[in-house]
Design a protein around this motif. Structure first.
Motif, mmCIF file in Angstrom:
data_model
loop_
_atom_site.group_PDB
_atom_site.id
_atom_site.type_symbol
_atom_site.label_atom_id
_atom_site.label_comp_id
_atom_site.label_asym_id
_atom_site.label_seq_id
_atom_site.Cartn_x
_atom_site.Cartn_y
_atom_site.Cartn_z
ATOM 1 N N SER A 147 0.849 -1.190 0.000
ATOM 2 C CA SER A 147 0.000 0.000 0.000
ATOM 3 C C SER A 147 0.884 1.238 0.000
ATOM 4 C CB SER A 147 -0.909 0.022 1.227
ATOM 5 O OG SER A 147 -1.863 -1.019 1.158
ATOM 6 N N ALA A 148 0.543 2.184 -0.865
ATOM 7 C CA ALA A 148 1.308 3.427 -0.910
ATOM 8 C C ALA A 148 1.086 4.240 0.353
ATOM 9 C CB ALA A 148 0.903 4.243 -2.137
ATOM 10 N N VAL A 149 -0.151 4.311 0.791
ATOM 11 C CA VAL A 149 -0.491 5.156 1.924
ATOM 12 C C VAL A 149 -1.477 4.433 2.823
ATOM 13 C CG1 VAL A 149 -0.140 7.276 0.610
ATOM 14 C CG2 VAL A 149 -2.421 6.257 0.707
ATOM 15 N N SER A 150 -1.454 4.770 4.099
ATOM 16 C CA SER A 150 -2.524 4.318 4.985
ATOM 17 C C SER A 150 -3.614 5.386 5.006
ATOM 18 C CB SER A 150 -1.988 4.043 6.393
ATOM 19 O OG SER A 150 -1.327 5.192 6.896
ATOM 20 N N GLN A 151 -3.225 6.603 5.268
ATOM 21 C CA GLN A 151 -4.184 7.700 5.264
ATOM 22 C C GLN A 151 -3.445 9.016 5.083
ATOM 23 O OE1 GLN A 151 -7.002 7.641 8.503
ATOM 24 N NE2 GLN A 151 -7.383 9.826 8.362
ATOM 25 N N LEU A 152 -3.903 9.842 4.185
ATOM 26 C CA LEU A 152 -3.360 11.184 4.000
ATOM 27 C C LEU A 152 -4.497 12.184 4.010
ATOM 28 C CD1 LEU A 152 -0.710 10.808 1.109
ATOM 29 C CD2 LEU A 152 -0.275 10.976 3.562
ATOM 30 N N ASP A 153 -4.208 13.389 4.451
ATOM 31 C CA ASP A 153 -5.198 14.456 4.330
ATOM 32 C C ASP A 153 -5.401 14.804 2.860
ATOM 33 O OD1 ASP A 153 -5.765 14.706 6.999
ATOM 34 O OD2 ASP A 153 -4.184 16.196 7.350
ATOM 35 N N ARG A 154 -6.441 15.565 2.612
ATOM 36 C CA ARG A 154 -6.766 15.903 1.222
ATOM 37 C C ARG A 154 -5.617 16.634 0.544
ATOM 38 N NH1 ARG A 154 -11.127 16.157 4.479
ATOM 39 N NH2 ARG A 154 -12.952 14.931 3.839
ATOM 40 N N ILE A 155 -4.945 17.494 1.265
ATOM 41 C CA ILE A 155 -3.633 18.003 0.884
ATOM 42 C C ILE A 155 -2.764 17.890 2.131
ATOM 43 C CG2 ILE A 155 -2.252 19.982 0.139
ATOM 44 C CD1 ILE A 155 -4.575 20.959 -1.480
ATOM 45 N N ASP A 156 -1.745 17.042 2.041
ATOM 46 C CA ASP A 156 -0.950 16.751 3.238
ATOM 47 C C ASP A 156 0.413 17.431 3.149
ATOM 48 O OD1 ASP A 156 -0.152 15.478 5.695
ATOM 49 O OD2 ASP A 156 -1.549 13.857 5.214
ATOM 50 N N SER A 157 1.247 17.154 4.139
ATOM 51 C CA SER A 157 2.515 17.863 4.307
ATOM 52 C C SER A 157 3.650 17.165 3.572
ATOM 53 C CB SER A 157 2.857 17.931 5.789
ATOM 54 O OG SER A 157 3.124 16.617 6.280
ATOM 55 N N PRO A 158 4.734 17.889 3.311
ATOM 56 C CA PRO A 158 5.924 17.238 2.753
ATOM 57 C C PRO A 158 6.431 16.090 3.626
ATOM 58 C CG PRO A 158 6.114 19.621 2.571
ATOM 59 C CD PRO A 158 4.896 19.350 3.406
ATOM 60 N N ALA A 159 6.306 16.227 4.922
ATOM 61 C CA ALA A 159 6.760 15.159 5.816
ATOM 62 C C ALA A 159 5.937 13.886 5.612
ATOM 63 C CB ALA A 159 6.674 15.620 7.272
ATOM 64 N N ALA A 160 4.622 14.039 5.408
ATOM 65 C CA ALA A 160 3.764 12.873 5.178
ATOM 66 C C ALA A 160 4.134 12.179 3.876
ATOM 67 C CB ALA A 160 2.303 13.303 5.172
ATOM 68 N N VAL A 161 4.392 12.952 2.842
ATOM 69 C CA VAL A 161 4.779 12.362 1.557
ATOM 70 C C VAL A 161 6.150 11.698 1.678
ATOM 71 C CG1 VAL A 161 5.261 12.857 -0.870
ATOM 72 C CG2 VAL A 161 3.355 13.997 0.284
ATOM 73 N N ALA A 162 7.032 12.283 2.443
ATOM 74 C CA ALA A 162 8.355 11.686 2.651
ATOM 75 C C ALA A 162 8.235 10.323 3.317
ATOM 76 C CB ALA A 162 9.229 12.614 3.491
ATOM 77 N N ARG A 163 7.273 10.184 4.231
ATOM 78 C CA ARG A 163 7.084 8.884 4.895
ATOM 79 C C ARG A 163 6.609 7.834 3.907
ATOM 80 N NH1 ARG A 163 5.435 12.339 9.188
ATOM 81 N NH2 ARG A 163 3.231 12.263 8.538
ATOM 82 N N VAL A 164 5.778 8.243 2.948
ATOM 83 C CA VAL A 164 5.344 7.313 1.904
ATOM 84 C C VAL A 164 6.549 6.855 1.094
ATOM 85 C CG1 VAL A 164 3.964 7.080 -0.183
ATOM 86 C CG2 VAL A 164 3.052 8.355 1.770
ATOM 87 N N ARG A 165 7.386 7.792 0.688
ATOM 88 C CA ARG A 165 8.574 7.460 -0.101
ATOM 89 C C ARG A 165 9.513 6.532 0.683
ATOM 90 N NH1 ARG A 165 10.483 12.211 -0.547
ATOM 91 N NH2 ARG A 165 12.038 11.984 1.106
ATOM 92 N N GLU A 166 9.650 6.775 1.977
ATOM 93 C CA GLU A 166 10.559 5.964 2.792
ATOM 94 C C GLU A 166 10.139 4.497 2.825
ATOM 95 O OE1 GLU A 166 10.407 8.013 6.473
ATOM 96 O OE2 GLU A 166 11.610 9.722 5.757
#
Length: 383
Positions: A147-166
């Motif tokens: 799974s790419a994501v568990s849950q993200l806000d409708r527009i989320d933060s750079p830190a949240a996207v970084a966690r997905v990439r990690e």
């Protein structure tokens, strides 16, 4: 030969099995289920069988499909198409047993001998998911899904996207470049976030992005496709050739993912895959379900030249002690070998159901429901 009766069984973890009976003593099995709507799907099957199918010749599969679909003013959608899907599987099982042939032979014969199969991996941290991926590679898989994501806000933060990439970085670093990784967005995020996340994950070379947006937002797929080098996939929540036609027209999808238990059965999925082939699109049949649905997928995989990989939820190489395969007389009927699987070659769908186990498990209370997620502001999030 006539259809004389049927039984429906709701069994753990979240499946429904259908047994169709004939006056010739030949029985067929299907898997009509919408996860979370088992009782609703069972009621739809009962209405179709009671009001139409009883007393008919089970060998006239196409006539029955057309009658079940076109014989009602209201049609389509997950419940009705899943009901038709499970009935259609059972009819093909009967027909194969009647003629003493596996379903793939009745569909024109094999286009391949086996199909690549992929395994889902998960974990709470990048390190945990990387360890899980390494374990699956050690067991023979060279195609994984996460799974790419568990849950993200409708527009989320750079830190949240970084966690997905990690998460993906950890897996790629652990398994190397010889292993393919499917990244499932599950339709959980907005188009804007899907573009952003795809940009971040592209350098890690996923095999394809699954369901980057919800099917109701399919018109946004070209906007995502224009931003990424990675193939896009969708289809687990599309239920007929007419649903898929609208997606095909967008020319933004590379892989279609119909499910024989949701998209009208073996008969309908064959037509969807053929339409995809004409558009130079591939198929990877969706199957987070049980052994009957999986067997239906494999018979289709054998005859579809554009099938590339088969999803599964059975951990098929672990036959001994596997509760999910406990509904079969022979848990090893699915021949797992070095990351590939072949279709059973016995007549019909080729799987023999352990009715005693099915009846025993059907006595338990199932009623599986997906969780409801919430954003921090209390609004409902996509699961």
């Amino acid at each position: 030969m006539e259809i004389t009766g049927y039984e429906l069984f709701e069994v753990p973890p979240r499946w429904v099995f259908l047994k169709l009976e004939t006056d010739a003593g030949v029985c067929g099995w299907g898997e009509p289920i919408v996860e979370g709507y088992a009782k609703t799907t069972k009621a739809a099957v009962e209405e179709m069988v009671d009001n139409y199918l009883l007393g008919t010749d089970p060998l006239e599969i196409e006539r029955h499909w057309q009658a079940m679909y076109r014989g009602r003013h209201f049609r389509g959608g997950p419940v009705l198409m899943s009901a038709i899907g499970g009935i259609d599987q059972a009819l093909w099982d009967i027909k194969g047993k009647h003629y003493g042939a596996p379903v793939y032979d009745l569909l024109g014969g094999k286009a391949r001998d086996r199909i690549r199969v992929y395994q889902w991996v998960g974990g709470e941290t990048p390190e945990a998911i990387a360890r899980a991926a390494a374990e699956e590679v050690d067991r023979g898989y060279d195609c994984l899904k996460l799974s790419a994501v568990s849950q993200l806000d409708r527009i989320d933060s750079p830190a949240a996207v970084a966690r997905v990439r990690e998460r993906l970085e950890a897996v790629r670093s652990e398994v190397g470049d010889d292993v393919d990784i499917v990244v499932d967005f599950r339709g959980r995020i907005t188009t804007g976030m899907a573009k952003w996340v795809a940009d971040e994950l592209d350098p890690l070379d996923p095999m394809f992005y699954e369901e980057p947006v919800l099917p109701e937002h399919a018109r946004s797929l070209p906007r995502i496709e224009n931003r990424t080098k990675v193939p896009l996939a969708t289809g687990e929540r599309l239920y007929s050739r007419w649903d898929f036609e609208r997606t095909l027209e967008l020319d933004a999808i590379d892989v279609l993912q119909p499910s024989p238990s949701h998209a009208g059965g073996i008969s309908e999925v064959r037509k969807i895959a053929t339409a995809a082939e004409a558009k130079d699109m591939l198929v990877s049949l969706h199957c987070p379900l049980g052994p009957i649905s999986f067997a239906s997928c494999l018979h289709l995989d054998m005859v579809l030249p554009n099938a590339i990989a088969q999803a599964q939820n059975l951990e098929i190489h672990r036959a001994d002690g596997n509760d999910l395969l406990g509904y079969l007389d022979d848990p090893a009927v699915f021949g797992f070998d070095d990351g590939f699987v072949s279709a059973p070659d016995a007549p019909g769908l080729g799987v023999k159901i352990d009715e005693e186990a099915v009846r025993e498990h059907a006595q338990s209370r199932v009623d599986w429901q997906s969780p409801i997620w919430y954003h921090e502001d209390g609004s409902v999030a996509e699961w």
